[in-house]
Motif scaffolding. Structure first.
Motif, PDB file in Angstrom:
ATOM      1  N   LEU A  55       0.824  -1.210   0.000  1.00  0.00           N
ATOM      2  CA  LEU A  55       0.000   0.000   0.000  1.00  0.00           C
ATOM      3  C   LEU A  55       0.860   1.262   0.000  1.00  0.00           C
ATOM      4  CD1 LEU A  55      -2.824  -1.044   2.505  1.00  0.00           C
ATOM      5  CD2 LEU A  55      -3.015  -0.762   0.019  1.00  0.00           C
ATOM      6  N   LYS A  56       1.932   1.258   0.774  1.00  0.00           N
ATOM      7  CA  LYS A  56       2.835   2.418   0.808  1.00  0.00           C
ATOM      8  C   LYS A  56       3.485   2.629  -0.555  1.00  0.00           C
ATOM      9  CE  LYS A  56       4.049   2.261   5.702  1.00  0.00           C
ATOM     10  NZ  LYS A  56       5.113   1.995   6.665  1.00  0.00           N
ATOM     11  N   ARG A  57       3.881   1.537  -1.207  1.00  0.00           N
ATOM     12  CA  ARG A  57       4.497   1.635  -2.528  1.00  0.00           C
ATOM     13  C   ARG A  57       3.501   2.218  -3.522  1.00  0.00           C
ATOM     14  NH1 ARG A  57       3.996  -1.693  -6.398  1.00  0.00           N
ATOM     15  NH2 ARG A  57       3.397  -3.457  -5.113  1.00  0.00           N
ATOM     16  N   LYS A  58       2.258   1.768  -3.455  1.00  0.00           N
ATOM     17  CA  LYS A  58       1.227   2.282  -4.353  1.00  0.00           C
ATOM     18  C   LYS A  58       0.947   3.757  -4.097  1.00  0.00           C
ATOM     19  CE  LYS A  58      -1.031  -2.171  -5.009  1.00  0.00           C
ATOM     20  NZ  LYS A  58      -2.204  -3.006  -4.698  1.00  0.00           N
ATOM     21  N   LEU A  59       1.063   4.180  -2.850  1.00  0.00           N
ATOM     22  CA  LEU A  59       0.836   5.581  -2.498  1.00  0.00           C
ATOM     23  C   LEU A  59       2.067   6.453  -2.735  1.00  0.00           C
ATOM     24  CD1 LEU A  59      -1.188   5.110   0.801  1.00  0.00           C
ATOM     25  CD2 LEU A  59      -2.043   6.041  -1.352  1.00  0.00           C
ATOM     26  N   GLY A  60       3.175   5.824  -3.064  1.00  0.00           N
ATOM     27  CA  GLY A  60       4.402   6.588  -3.314  1.00  0.00           C
ATOM     28  C   GLY A  60       5.149   6.941  -2.037  1.00  0.00           C
ATOM     29  N   ILE A  61       4.844   6.250  -0.970  1.00  0.00           N
ATOM     30  CA  ILE A  61       5.528   6.499   0.307  1.00  0.00           C
ATOM     31  C   ILE A  61       6.755   5.599   0.354  1.00  0.00           C
ATOM     32  CG2 ILE A  61       5.340   6.388   2.818  1.00  0.00           C
ATOM     33  CD1 ILE A  61       2.289   6.729   2.466  1.00  0.00           C
ATOM     34  N   THR A  62       7.926   6.251   0.371  1.00  0.00           N
ATOM     35  CA  THR A  62       9.173   5.486   0.409  1.00  0.00           C
ATOM     36  C   THR A  62       9.731   5.501   1.822  1.00  0.00           C
ATOM     37  OG1 THR A  62      10.509   7.436  -0.090  1.00  0.00           O
ATOM     38  CG2 THR A  62       9.723   6.152  -1.969  1.00  0.00           C
ATOM     39  N   VAL A  63      10.717   4.652   2.040  1.00  0.00           N
ATOM     40  CA  VAL A  63      11.375   4.619   3.347  1.00  0.00           C
ATOM     41  C   VAL A  63      12.012   5.974   3.627  1.00  0.00           C
ATOM     42  CG1 VAL A  63      13.229   3.543   4.678  1.00  0.00           C
ATOM     43  CG2 VAL A  63      11.777   2.136   3.226  1.00  0.00           C
ATOM     44  N   TRP A  64      12.626   6.561   2.587  1.00  0.00           N
ATOM     45  CA  TRP A  64      13.270   7.869   2.748  1.00  0.00           C
ATOM     46  C   TRP A  64      12.249   8.925   3.164  1.00  0.00           C
ATOM     47  CZ3 TRP A  64      17.660   9.913   3.743  1.00  0.00           C
ATOM     48  CH2 TRP A  64      17.864  11.269   3.538  1.00  0.00           C
ATOM     49  N   LYS A  65      11.051   8.880   2.539  1.00  0.00           N
ATOM     50  CA  LYS A  65      10.006   9.847   2.872  1.00  0.00           C
ATOM     51  C   LYS A  65       9.555   9.651   4.314  1.00  0.00           C
ATOM     52  CE  LYS A  65       5.651  11.846   1.310  1.00  0.00           C
ATOM     53  NZ  LYS A  65       5.720  12.796   2.337  1.00  0.00           N
ATOM     54  N   GLU A  66       9.408   8.399   4.743  1.00  0.00           N
ATOM     55  CA  GLU A  66       9.000   8.141   6.129  1.00  0.00           C
ATOM     56  C   GLU A  66      10.039   8.664   7.111  1.00  0.00           C
ATOM     57  OE1 GLU A  66       8.354   3.883   6.004  1.00  0.00           O
ATOM     58  OE2 GLU A  66       6.198   4.212   6.185  1.00  0.00           O
ATOM     59  N   VAL A  67      11.315   8.412   6.813  1.00  0.00           N
ATOM     60  CA  VAL A  67      12.389   8.890   7.693  1.00  0.00           C
ATOM     61  C   VAL A  67      12.396  10.411   7.725  1.00  0.00           C
ATOM     62  CG1 VAL A  67      14.903   9.035   7.955  1.00  0.00           C
ATOM     63  CG2 VAL A  67      13.828   6.836   7.456  1.00  0.00           C
ATOM     64  N   THR A  68      12.248  11.027   6.549  1.00  0.00           N
ATOM     65  CA  THR A  68      12.216  12.490   6.467  1.00  0.00           C
ATOM     66  C   THR A  68      11.040  13.055   7.245  1.00  0.00           C
ATOM     67  OG1 THR A  68      13.232  12.368   4.284  1.00  0.00           O
ATOM     68  CG2 THR A  68      12.179  14.436   4.862  1.00  0.00           C
ATOM     69  N   ASP A  69       9.870  12.442   7.068  1.00  0.00           N
ATOM     70  CA  ASP A  69       8.685  12.907   7.803  1.00  0.00           C
ATOM     71  C   ASP A  69       8.884  12.762   9.313  1.00  0.00           C
ATOM     72  OD1 ASP A  69       7.474  13.529   5.419  1.00  0.00           O
ATOM     73  OD2 ASP A  69       6.166  11.747   5.382  1.00  0.00           O
ATOM     74  N   ASP A  70       9.450  11.629   9.727  1.00  0.00           N
ATOM     75  CA  ASP A  70       9.711  11.425  11.161  1.00  0.00           C
ATOM     76  C   ASP A  70      10.683  12.466  11.698  1.00  0.00           C
ATOM     77  OD1 ASP A  70       8.018   9.270  11.205  1.00  0.00           O
ATOM     78  OD2 ASP A  70       9.604   7.748  11.181  1.00  0.00           O
ATOM     79  N   MET A  71      11.743  12.755  10.928  1.00  0.00           N
ATOM     80  CA  MET A  71      12.724  13.754  11.375  1.00  0.00           C
ATOM     81  C   MET A  71      12.096  15.143  11.432  1.00  0.00           C
ATOM     82  SD  MET A  71      16.266  12.550   9.594  1.00  0.00           S
ATOM     83  CE  MET A  71      17.105  13.976  10.202  1.00  0.00           C
ATOM     84  N   ASN A  72      11.292  15.478  10.412  1.00  0.00           N
ATOM     85  CA  ASN A  72      10.632  16.785  10.413  1.00  0.00           C
ATOM     86  C   ASN A  72       9.681  16.919  11.595  1.00  0.00           C
ATOM     87  OD1 ASN A  72      11.964  17.694   8.145  1.00  0.00           O
ATOM     88  ND2 ASN A  72      10.392  16.979   6.736  1.00  0.00           N
ATOM     89  N   GLN A  73       8.951  15.858  11.900  1.00  0.00           N
ATOM     90  CA  GLN A  73       8.048  15.892  13.049  1.00  0.00           C
ATOM     91  C   GLN A  73       8.840  16.036  14.346  1.00  0.00           C
ATOM     92  OE1 GLN A  73       4.672  16.066  13.069  1.00  0.00           O
ATOM     93  NE2 GLN A  73       4.899  16.399  15.251  1.00  0.00           N
ATOM     94  N   GLY A  74       9.962  15.343  14.435  1.00  0.00           N
ATOM     95  CA  GLY A  74      10.817  15.472  15.622  1.00  0.00           C
ATOM     96  C   GLY A  74      11.343  16.887  15.787  1.00  0.00           C
ATOM     97  N   ILE A  75      11.737  17.496  14.667  1.00  0.00           N
ATOM     98  CA  ILE A  75      12.236  18.878  14.719  1.00  0.00           C
ATOM     99  C   ILE A  75      11.119  19.825  15.134  1.00  0.00           C
ATOM    100  CG2 ILE A  75      13.097  20.765  13.279  1.00  0.00           C
ATOM    101  CD1 ILE A  75      14.747  18.619  11.762  1.00  0.00           C
TER     102      ILE A  75
END
Length: 188
Positions: A71-91
């Protein structure tokens, strides 16, 4: 009493776990041979059921994980995007924290004070240099350097008829006056 003992058994290093183990061992020792065999058989069956449930849960979890990845692949959510989103949320969480905001205000205040101090130091130095430049001593030095330059330039022009470099003029002056430079005596 049974729930209390199993809760404490989850941490085998706890004193309650060792007391519970001692109680279980004492109860088990008090049983007859047939009862001991029956208990062991019950425990073995229960252990087999629990291990089977664990394996089933692992299989279901692996299947759900694969489905989520698809489902993530179909939505275009990559591991890099998840890590980036997590880091941005942490910041964002960090910036919203009061500790960060206090630190930021202290650093900003310190920066402003430092800039003010450097500004006053540089303006003081500029003022002193301006005073020195306009002083009588500096004018005297400027006049002396200027006249020395003109004298050397005049001598160089008058001797050779053309303007040459300062080192050439020195060499010419030393040769004509019979003076040798310290390096001349080494090369000869």
């Amino acid at each position: 009493m049974e729930d209390h003992n199993t809760a404490n058994l989850s941490d085998p290093a706890s004193p309650a776990a060792s007391v519970a183990s001692a109680e279980i061992a004492a109860e088990f020792a008090a049983l007859s041979v047939e009862e001991k065999e029956q208990r062991r058989a019950e425990w073995s069956q229960e252990l087999a059921r629990v291990e089977e449930e664990i394996n089933t849960l692992r299989t279901v979890l692996a299947s759900k994980t694969r489905h989520a990845s698809d489902l993530k692949r179909k939505l275009g959510i990559t591991v890099w995007k998840e890590v980036t989103d997590d880091m941005n949320q942490g910041i964002r969480n960090l910036k919203e924290s009061t500790v960060y905001q206090r630190t930021e205000s202290v650093l900003k205040s310190t920066g402003e004070k430092t800039a003010s101090v450097f500004g006053s130091i540089t303006s003081g130095i500029s003022s002193k240099l301006s005073q020195m430049k306009n002083s009588e001593s500096m004018r005297s030095i400027e006049a002396s350097v200027g006249s020395a330059y003109e004298n050397v330039k005049t001598k160089v022009t008058s001797r050779s008829g053309s303007v040459s470099s300062f080192p050439d003029a020195l060499d010419e002056n030393n040769t004509s006056s019979g003076l040798n430079s310290p390096t001349d005596s080494l090369t000869k």
